[in-house]
Design an enzyme around this catalytic site. Structure first.
Site, PDB file in Angstrom:
ATOM      1  N   CYS A  65       0.840  -1.172  -0.132  1.00  0.00           N
ATOM      2  CA  CYS A  65      -0.098  -0.031   0.006  1.00  0.00           C
ATOM      3  C   CYS A  65       1.038   1.095  -0.009  1.00  0.00           C
ATOM      4  O   CYS A  65       1.669   1.322   0.992  1.00  0.00           O
ATOM      5  CB  CYS A  65      -0.974  -0.038   1.108  1.00  0.00           C
ATOM      6  SG  CYS A  65      -1.839   1.605   1.514  1.00  0.00           S
TER       7      CYS A  65
ATOM      8  N   TYR B 292      -3.459   6.399  -9.394  1.00  0.00           N
ATOM      9  CA  TYR B 292      -4.845   5.249  -9.008  1.00  0.00           C
ATOM     10  C   TYR B 292      -6.083   5.804 -10.024  1.00  0.00           C
ATOM     11  O   TYR B 292      -7.002   5.004 -10.193  1.00  0.00           O
ATOM     12  CB  TYR B 292      -5.206   5.658  -7.507  1.00  0.00           C
ATOM     13  CG  TYR B 292      -4.438   4.430  -6.477  1.00  0.00           C
ATOM     14  CD1 TYR B 292      -5.041   3.503  -6.124  1.00  0.00           C
ATOM     15  CD2 TYR B 292      -3.255   4.359  -6.655  1.00  0.00           C
ATOM     16  CE1 TYR B 292      -4.398   2.551  -5.261  1.00  0.00           C
ATOM     17  CE2 TYR B 292      -2.537   3.421  -5.787  1.00  0.00           C
ATOM     18  CZ  TYR B 292      -3.100   2.654  -5.412  1.00  0.00           C
ATOM     19  OH  TYR B 292      -2.645   1.561  -4.550  1.00  0.00           O
TER      20      TYR B 292
END
Length: 344
Positions: free
Chosen positions: A64, A212
């Site tokens: 992450c 993203y």
């Protein structure tokens, strides 16, 4: 450097504008949600969460990028003996598990992945504080039912979640926990705050979250806009770093820290997985040199190593599609250390 509508917190822009979020998601746009635990470590008299050594704990996943931020802060500031850490498995839970699919979990023994191989990562741990299996259970134990994200800054004394917004955790480690710091790095120097804040917001919108937007949006127009903004931002960075060792001068700050996670992933992950395939990072001479200076800082090996990158590959490629995890590109992340500001 242009800006977009967004949500700001105590450490600047933290997520996307939430206007008509459900409708936008339905149309294929990636819209990041809002972190709800937003408490602060403070030295003020009577503060619920005062600075303390050994009291606070991080729940993170190496793959992450938002967790990468807080681990970078911990490493750059030398807080490894001050703030403890548990590391989650890079893939989420499966549908046949007791709590259902898509939950971060503790799985140090590894599991059989989509490619049919049993994958174990030695850095992964159990939940050493509460003994839970899933991150959602950590939240539930602290009375929070609507969250399942990481990173989490957890208070071991009161068994509560202090904060789950990475930008604010980084800021706290660099300011509220400064008395325990063992390095001379100053992430948020008082004479550079305005410049750092501006860069932070711009990096978030066009690179960190912009990547993203490109990678997880199913809307072609959203993808193409994010793609364009991302590579324009890389070109701007390359120009900026042509005369500076780091983003605001001769020393790394919070802005450099926030930039590293997406750029660390660009060549080996985002280029293919997020379809950000216009160019590789090494094609930007000054950005590539900056990468060398960043990963060469003391304490960075544990948060920029080949084993760290292995978590990233598993997390991005190993939980979607056919689950096949790429072997290459060869030489990453070791090649990041080739170039430095001195020209070596």
């Amino acid at each position: 450097m242009s800006t977009n509508a967004s949500v700001s917190g105590a450490a600047g822009v933290t997520t996307d504008d939430q206007t008509n979020a459900a409708e936008r998601r339905a149309k294929g746009e990636f819209v990041r949600g809002v972190s709800s635990a937003r408490n602060w470590i403070s030295s003020e008299e009577g503060a619920r969460y005062p600075p303390a050594k050994g009291r606070y704990h991080l729940y993170v996943a190496y793959n992450c990028p938002w967790c990468h931020r807080v681990l970078l802060a911990r490493a750059m500031l030398g807080l490894e003996d001050v703030v403890t850490v548990d590391v989650l498995y890079p893939n989420r839970s499966n549908e046949d598990e007791p709590r259902g699919a898509n939950l971060w979990k503790f799985c140090p023994e590894g599991q059989v992945c989509l490619n049919g191989r049993h994958m174990r990562f030695p850095e992964c741990t159990v939940d050493s504080v509460l003994g839970k299996t899933y991150v959602k259970e950590v939240y539930e134990s602290a009375g929070i039912d609507d969250q399942k994200s990481v990173p989490i800054l957890f208070d071991k004394e009161t068994k509560t979640v202090v904060n789950n917004e990475s930008a604010e955790i980084v800021r706290m480690l660099g300011t509220a926990m400064k008395e325990f710091q063992t390095t001379d790095i100053e992430l948020y120097p008082s004479d550079k705050t305005e410049e750092i804040d501006g860069l932070n917001d711009w990096i978030y919108k066009h690179i960190a979250n912009g990547s993203y937007k490109a990678g997880f949006s199913s809307n072609q127009d959203v993808y193409e806009t994010a793609y364009k903004n991302y590579f324009e931002a890389l070109a701007s960075l390359d120009s900026l770093l042509g005369t500076k060792k780091f983003l605001v001068g001769d020393k790394p700050t919070e802005a450099d820290l926030r930039l590293l996670p997406p750029l660390f992933r660009h060549d080996p992950v985002y280029y293919n997985r997020f379809k950000l395939n216009k160019s590789y990072l090494w094609e930007y001479k000054n950005v590539w040199r900056w990468m060398g200076d960043m990963v060469s800082l003391p304490g960075m090996d544990s948060v920029s190593s080949a084993s760290y990158l292995a978590h990233c590959k598993q997390g991005y490629f190993g939980r979607t599609g056919n689950g096949t995890v790429p072997i290459g590109p060869e030489g990453y992340p070791e090649c990041y250390k080739i170039a430095t500001f001195s020209g070596k």
